[in-house]
Design an enzyme around this catalytic site. Sequence first.
Site, mmCIF file in Angstrom:
data_model
loop_
_atom_site.group_PDB
_atom_site.id
_atom_site.type_symbol
_atom_site.label_atom_id
_atom_site.label_comp_id
_atom_site.label_asym_id
_atom_site.label_seq_id
_atom_site.Cartn_x
_atom_site.Cartn_y
_atom_site.Cartn_z
ATOM 1 N N GLU A 1 -29.383 130.880 -27.338
ATOM 2 C CA GLU A 1 -30.246 129.709 -27.209
ATOM 3 C C GLU A 1 -31.618 130.102 -26.681
ATOM 4 O O GLU A 1 -31.721 130.822 -25.686
ATOM 5 C CB GLU A 1 -29.607 128.686 -26.266
ATOM 6 C CG GLU A 1 -30.437 127.415 -26.083
ATOM 7 C CD GLU A 1 -29.822 126.463 -25.083
ATOM 8 O OE1 GLU A 1 -29.267 125.437 -25.497
ATOM 9 O OE2 GLU A 1 -29.900 126.754 -23.868
ATOM 10 N N TYR B 1 -37.207 124.074 -29.656
ATOM 11 C CA TYR B 1 -35.842 124.445 -29.253
ATOM 12 C C TYR B 1 -35.150 125.091 -30.445
ATOM 13 O O TYR B 1 -35.299 124.639 -31.588
ATOM 14 C CB TYR B 1 -35.041 123.203 -28.823
ATOM 15 C CG TYR B 1 -33.564 123.497 -28.597
ATOM 16 C CD1 TYR B 1 -33.097 123.843 -27.333
ATOM 17 C CD2 TYR B 1 -32.649 123.443 -29.649
ATOM 18 C CE1 TYR B 1 -31.756 124.132 -27.120
ATOM 19 C CE2 TYR B 1 -31.310 123.733 -29.443
ATOM 20 C CZ TYR B 1 -30.877 124.083 -28.180
ATOM 21 O OH TYR B 1 -29.549 124.372 -27.976
#
Length: 405
Positions: A213, A125
Site C-alpha cells: 500500500e 492512493y
Amino acid sequence: MNLHEYQAKELLKKYNVPVQEGFACSTPQEAEEAYRTIKTTYGSSFAVVKAQIHAGGRGKGKIRETGINGVKVAKSLEEVSDFATKILGGTLVTIQTGEAGKVVNKIYVAQDMYYDGPTERKEFYLSILLDRSNGQNVIMYSTEGGMDIEEVAHNTPEKIFKEWVYPGGGLNGYQARKIAFNLGLSGEAFKNMTKFVTNLYNAYIGLDCAMLEINPLFKAADDKIVAVDCKMGLDDNSLMRHPDLAQLRDISEEDPTEVEAGKYNLNFVKLDGNVGCMVNGAGLAMATMDMIKLSGGEPANFLDVGGTANATTVEAGFRIIMKDPKVKAILINIFGGIVRCDRVAQGVIDAYKNMGNIEIPIIVRLQGTNAEEAKKLIDESGLKVQSAILLSEAAALVNQAVSAA
C-alpha cells in the site's frame, strides 16, 4: 510478515520505484545527522520525522508520554532533535494499535517532498493485494490520497478504482496507462505514473507480497511520482525463497505469545475473549470458536496444534494459553485423525502437573484415534480436568464454566 516503512522503501528502490528518501534513526543524534545530510543533499531546511511501528494512522496518533503526533514536520535541526527525543522510546497510540499502543524504537527522518514547482502537487492512493473472490491480483487506487481509504470508500465509493491483473500474465501496458488516466494525469506525470505502477507491481510479485500500500502516492510539483509512505506485508509462506527478507522481521512489534508459539510451530492468534481453545485443524478451530460463542463465552485465542502434535507441543500450547489473565476456562477439542488422542491427553496431563495449581476449569473433548485410551488417561489422572465425548457435552461444560466465572 509486516515491514517498517524504511525497510519497505529500501526494497522498492531495488525495483526502480521512486521513494521519499530518508534515514532510519534510533537516537536523537542519528536524527540530527540525518537532517544535516538531507539539508545538504536536497537543499531544504524541512524534514519529516516519522515514528516506525507496525500500524497505520501514525500521523493522527499521539505519543502517550509527550502528547505529540507520530509524524511531525521539522523546520530546523533543533526541531528534529526535539521531535526525535519526544517520539523515540514513547508509546504511540493510533486507531490501529488500540489503547495499548506500540513503543517506538526507530524513527524515519525523510526529505520534504512539498517543494514548489511549475505544476500542482497531488496526493493519490494505491494498493495491490490478492482478490480471493476471483483469484486475481487487484490494484485499488483513488484520487483521494493521504487519508483513510475506508472513509473514501464509505463516503465517495465512485472515487475508488480497481484494476484486476491475472497473476500469471503480469501487468499490461494499457492497464498502467488506464490507471494514470483515471488519476487525471497528463504529460510527464502520466508517463512517470505508468512507469511507477509497472515497477511497483513487479515489486509486489518479486517480493511475494501479501499486501503493498502506498498512501500517499505523491505527484510532486515537478511531476515526479513518489511513494511518500509504504506499508508492505510479505507472505510468510514465501520466506523460504527470501532468506534475506526473513532477516527483516521485527519481533518486538509482534505479540510475545504469538512469537513463542511460532517456536513450537503452533498456529496461534491472540483474541480478546475469556475461553482459551486448543484444536487441531483450522476448520475445527473455527467451528470450536463458534461453539464457544454460542455457549455464552468469547474465544480468547485461535490455537491450531496441527496434525503432528505431541505431548511437548501440547504442553507448550497449554502454557501459552495460560499466560492470558482473561482466560476463565480452557476447551481442548481434538479430532484424532493424524494426531493420536492419547498423545494430546498426555500433554495436557504433563502440562497440568508441571504448572502446579491450576484453578480454572479445563474441558477436554477427544474423538478419533485412541480416543478411549485418552479419556481413560484423563479420568485416571486425578486432575480437575473434565472430559467430553460429544460436542454438545463440551458446549454445556463451557457454558457452566463461563457462568460460574
